[in-house]
Design an enzyme around this catalytic site. Structure first.
Site, PDB file in Angstrom:
ATOM      1  NE  ARG A 202      36.649  41.125  74.671  1.00  0.00           N
ATOM      2  CZ  ARG A 202      36.673  39.797  74.653  1.00  0.00           C
ATOM      3  NH1 ARG A 202      35.773  39.143  73.938  1.00  0.00           N
ATOM      4  NH2 ARG A 202      37.575  39.127  75.340  1.00  0.00           N
ATOM      5  CG  ASN A 270      24.841  41.354  72.198  1.00  0.00           C
ATOM      6  OD1 ASN A 270      24.629  42.101  71.249  1.00  0.00           O
ATOM      7  ND2 ASN A 270      26.067  41.081  72.641  1.00  0.00           N
ATOM      8  CE1 TYR A 335      25.822  37.184  62.600  1.00  0.00           C
ATOM      9  CE2 TYR A 335      24.880  38.461  60.802  1.00  0.00           C
ATOM     10  CZ  TYR A 335      25.265  38.356  62.127  1.00  0.00           C
ATOM     11  OH  TYR A 335      25.082  39.422  62.976  1.00  0.00           O
TER      12      TYR A 335
END
Length: 430
Positions: A202, A270, A335
């Site tokens: 996605r 990714n 993150y």
């Protein structure tokens, strides 16, 4: 999610109202399409300082050139910088909307501080020009060690494929066993090559898979078992295959190698997750889950695919960093740490992977990209994220995909150890 403000400013009432109020007036960006793959208007070639460079040929410029390519590799002092001004000052205004300005620079000479100062000055110049040039136009600096290895980079930066890449400094070194641009099918440069995209079912990952397949690669779409149906549908449509796998599993690298008995040419890391919360409120599980997916799994699987020889000589590794890892972001210490770690991986591994395996290692660092994740951001924060860059808008997944495809190109082997921000020249950290 549609950018309604961008659409509104494209209308006559929108231009009038935003102009009267002093609001941003972003221009719709020209991107690559099958029907319109290149700019019209040609490339204006300019020189500042002494230069004997010869590079690829580009169409002759019109009165409104699509791009300007300034060779400033010969600039060695402040007087040479005056030539940069003299070359660009008369022509910048004539560059077409969504046009390109690319400045060629040279590596800094450690033995000549005048040359180093002048060449470093080009970074401040190009980044400043990128923030003022407007109308969807971009400005980038390419530092050349070997001009003959720069063709794929220049063709990318001077094309609609680089719509959301601006204010970047890209180094082009010397390549071992270089694939010449002339030896590559221009329409399908990845023909005969196999590419694996993690988190490919996605969003940005799917756009990357589609773009690599467009360029001729046989794509393996890897995603978690819970996304296997989406991965299978996409892989079938692209003529590739799907691999359901949790990349945090200790044997993930071995299983990837088993699924690729004929080897791998392009590895795109990714897959990623966010578990946002301020550090004072962040439990250890939120920290470790993000670091495991975004960084530890990248390290483990990369090591495994290199050690087993699955990633073939002449291969490409493209990892996904983030502006959050370069500039920081409140509520994203986990993150930001993981994405900054990806940058460290690239800078350390790139020279060794080239020397030992003839494999390049680079990263893309997206800024605000229009995805389902950013669509869920509260309205005012989302609008701030969209506007706080030189292009005044969010990027699209295809912008990250096109940059990845350039780094995966067989003739991009001289681009190694680079972290390229796909952020429209974000005003934060860029």
């Amino acid at each position: 999610m549609a950018d309604r403000y961008l659409s509104f400013t494209g209308t006559a009432p929108g231009r009038f109202l935003t102009g009267r109020l002093g609001l941003p007036q972003p221009a719709a960006l020209r991107r690559w399409t099958q029907e319109s793959p290149a700019f019209e208007g040609g490339v204006l070639l300019l020189t500042a300082g002494k230069s004997e460079l010869s590079g690829p040929e580009f169409p002759a410029p019109s009165d409104t050139p699509a791009a300007v390519l300034l060779d400033a590799t010969g600039v060695r002092d402040v007087e040479g910088l005056a030539e940069v001004h003299a070359a660009l000052h008369p022509v910048v205004r004539s560059v077409a909307a969504s046009g390109r300005v690319v400045v060629l620079g040279a590596p800094l000479d450690a033995a000549d501080h005048h040359q180093a100062a002048a060449q470093q000055a080009l970074e401040g110049f190009t980044r400043s020009l990128g923030k003022e040039i407007g109308r969807g136009r971009t400005v980038n600096l390419v530092r050349l060690t070997d001009a003959s290895a720069a063709e794929s980079t220049l063709r990318f930066l001077l094309s609609p494929k680089s719509a959301y890449v601006s204010g970047q400094v890209i180094e082009v070194g010397r390549e071992v066993g270089r694939a010449q641009e002339a030896d590559v099918d221009p329409d399908h440069p990845l023909a005969g090559r196999t590419a694996l995209v993690t988190g490919g079912a996605r969003g940005i990952g799917a756009a990357v898979a589609e773009t690599l397949a467009r360029d001729g690669a046989r794509v393996v779409v890897l995603d978690v078992p819970g996304a296997s149906a989406d991965a299978e549908r996409l892989a079938t449509r692209l003529g590739g295959s799907a691999l359901a796998l949790d990349i945090t599993a200790p044997d993930a690298g071995a299983r990837m190698a088993e699924a690729l008995p004929d080897g791998l040419d392009v590895l795109v890391h990714n897959a990623g997750v966010t578990r946002d919360r301020r550090l004072v409120n962040m439990p250890a599980e939120r920290w470790s889950s993000v670091l495991d997916v975004n960084l530890a799994s990248v390290l483990r699987t990369t090591d495994a695919l290199l050690e087993t020889g699955t990633l073939r000589r002449g291969g490409r590794i493209v990892a996904t960093a983030s502006n959050a890892g370069l500039a920081g972001n409140a509520g994203q210490t986990n993150y930001g740490a993981s994405k900054a770690g990806v940058v460290g991986l690239v800078r350390s591994l790139a020279p060794r992977a080239m020397a030992e395996h003839q494999v390049t290692v680079n990263a893309v660092a997206p800024g605000f990209i229009e995805t389902k994740m950013t669509a869920a951001i509260p309205l005012f924060i989302r609008e701030a994220g969209r506007r706080m860059n030189s292009l005044g808008q969010g990027g699209l997944p295809v912008d990250v995909a096109e940059t990845t495809a350039w780094l995966a190109h067989p003739a991009s082997g001289a681009v190694n150890g680079q972290v390229v921000r796909v952020c429209g020249q974000s005003l934060l950290g860029a």
